[in-house]
Design a protein around this motif. Structure first.
Motif, mmCIF file in Angstrom:
data_model
loop_
_atom_site.group_PDB
_atom_site.id
_atom_site.type_symbol
_atom_site.label_atom_id
_atom_site.label_comp_id
_atom_site.label_asym_id
_atom_site.label_seq_id
_atom_site.Cartn_x
_atom_site.Cartn_y
_atom_site.Cartn_z
ATOM 1 N N ALA A 36 -22.839 15.264 31.678
ATOM 2 C CA ALA A 36 -21.666 15.613 30.967
ATOM 3 C C ALA A 36 -21.054 16.994 30.873
ATOM 4 O O ALA A 36 -19.788 17.155 30.849
ATOM 5 N N PHE B 169 -28.519 13.356 31.292
ATOM 6 C CA PHE B 169 -27.321 12.878 30.870
ATOM 7 C C PHE B 169 -26.310 14.125 30.202
ATOM 8 O O PHE B 169 -25.116 14.305 30.495
ATOM 9 N N THR B 170 -26.833 14.996 29.515
ATOM 10 C CA THR B 170 -26.307 15.990 28.873
ATOM 11 C C THR B 170 -25.975 17.067 30.023
ATOM 12 O O THR B 170 -24.616 17.450 30.052
ATOM 13 N N VAL C 77 -32.212 12.110 28.399
ATOM 14 C CA VAL C 77 -31.029 12.660 27.333
ATOM 15 C C VAL C 77 -30.670 14.042 28.130
ATOM 16 O O VAL C 77 -29.529 14.208 28.210
ATOM 17 N N SER D 282 -29.284 6.735 25.276
ATOM 18 C CA SER D 282 -30.553 7.349 25.607
ATOM 19 C C SER D 282 -31.180 8.093 24.407
ATOM 20 O O SER D 282 -32.634 8.071 24.318
ATOM 21 N N LEU D 283 -30.330 8.219 23.373
ATOM 22 C CA LEU D 283 -30.957 9.195 22.328
ATOM 23 C C LEU D 283 -31.635 8.053 21.329
ATOM 24 O O LEU D 283 -32.599 8.028 20.537
ATOM 25 N N CYS E 253 -23.753 6.517 27.694
ATOM 26 C CA CYS E 253 -25.201 7.011 28.135
ATOM 27 C C CYS E 253 -26.041 7.667 27.265
ATOM 28 O O CYS E 253 -27.426 7.615 27.031
ATOM 29 N N LEU E 254 -25.219 8.761 26.771
ATOM 30 C CA LEU E 254 -26.136 9.407 25.763
ATOM 31 C C LEU E 254 -26.400 9.155 24.563
ATOM 32 O O LEU E 254 -27.588 9.265 24.218
#
Length: 225
Positions: free
Chosen positions: A189, A185-186, A182, A99-100, A95-96
Motif C-alpha cells: 500500500a 500488504f502494508t 499484514v 489479512s487482518l 487484502c489488508l
C-alpha cells in the motif's frame, strides 16, 4: 536500507528452503525405512504435513513481497494512471482487511494452546478474554517431545510432562504468517501511495515465457529462410 532488505530476504528464503529440504529428507527416509527395513517412522507424516503448512503460509507473505502472486491486469492496463492507482489502493485495502481478519482468527485459534487470552469481538479485536480456558495440555498426535522444549512444560502444562510436542509449537506459524501478510500488504500500500507501483501484484512470467518462445520461433524461421 537495501542491506536490511537483502538480509531479510535471505532469512525468509533460508527458512523456506530448509522446510522444503527437510520435507524431502523426512519423506525419503520414511520410504527407505518402509521398503528396505519393513519399518516406519511413525511421526514422519505428521511432521511433513506441519512443514508443508509452514511452507505455504510463510511462502504466501514472501510471494507478496516479491510480487510473485499471479494477477490479472487486462483492465488495469486499459485505464489512466490515476484510475490505475485508485484501483491498486482499493485492491490492497481489501487484502489488508482480509489479512487482518485472518490475523485475528489465527491468533485466537493459537492463543488457547499457548495459554494466552484470545481477543474479544466478532470481526476485529475489542480486547482480550482473560477468562478463556487455556488448552496448553493439548499435544500433537505423533511427534515426540524433545529435550530442548521441556521448559514449555512449566509454561503451558503446569509442570506436567509432555509425551508429544504441544500444539502451540506447530500452530505458532498461524499468527506469525498472518502478521507477516499484514506487514507485506502494508508495504504494498505504501509503494502504491508513493508512486513506486501502480498495482498490487501482477506476475508476467507466463507472458515473458510466451514472448521468448515467439522470439525463438522467429529466429528459427529466419534461419530457415
Amino acid at each position: 536500507m537495501q542491506t536490511a532488505r537483502t538480509f531479510g530476504d535471505r532469512i525468509e528464503e533460508t527458512i523456506i528452503a530448509a522446510l522444503l529440504g527437510l520435507m524431502t529428507v523426512v519423506t525419503f527416509a520414511n520410504v527407505v525405512a518402509r521398503y528396505l527395513f519393513n519399518s516406519n517412522i511413525l511421526w514422519a507424516l505428521e511432521l511433513t504435513v506441519f512443514m508443508f503448512g509452514w511452507l505455504v503460509l510463510l511462502g504466501a507473505s514472501y510471494a507478496v513481497k516479491k510480487h510473485a502472486h499471479l494477477g490479472v491486469d487486462a483492465i488495469v492496463n486499459m485505464v489512466a494512471p490515476p484510475v490505475r492507482k485508485a484501483m491498486g489502493l482499493f485492491s490492497v485495502g481489501c487484502c489488508l482487511v482480509f489479512s487482518l481478519l485472518l490475523l485475528k482468527g489465527a491468533y485466537d485459534y493459537w492463543a488457547v494452546f499457548a495459554e494466552l487470552p484470545p481477543t474479544t469481538g466478532r470481526w476485529f479485536p475489542t480486547g482480550f478474554d482473560w477468562n478463556a480456558r487455556g488448552q496448553g495440555w493439548y499435544e500433537v498426535q505423533d511427534i515426540p517431545m524433545v529435550a530442548p522444549l521441556r521448559f514449555l512444560e512449566d509454561l503451558l502444562n503446569y509442570g506436567e510432562s509432555y509425551e508429544k510436542i504441544p500444539k502451540a509449537i506447530p500452530y505458532i506459524v498461524l499468527p506469525v504468517s498472518m502478521a507477516l501478510l499484514v506487514f507485506r500488504f502494508t508495504q504494498a500500500a505504501l509503494r502504491i501511495l508513493s508512486g513506486q507501483a501502480d498495482r498490487l501484484v501482477a506476475s508476467h512470467e507466463v507472458e515473458d515465457d510466451l514472448n521468448e518462445a515467439r522470439a525463438g520461433q522467429a529466429q528459427d524461421n529466419g534461419g530457415q529462410n
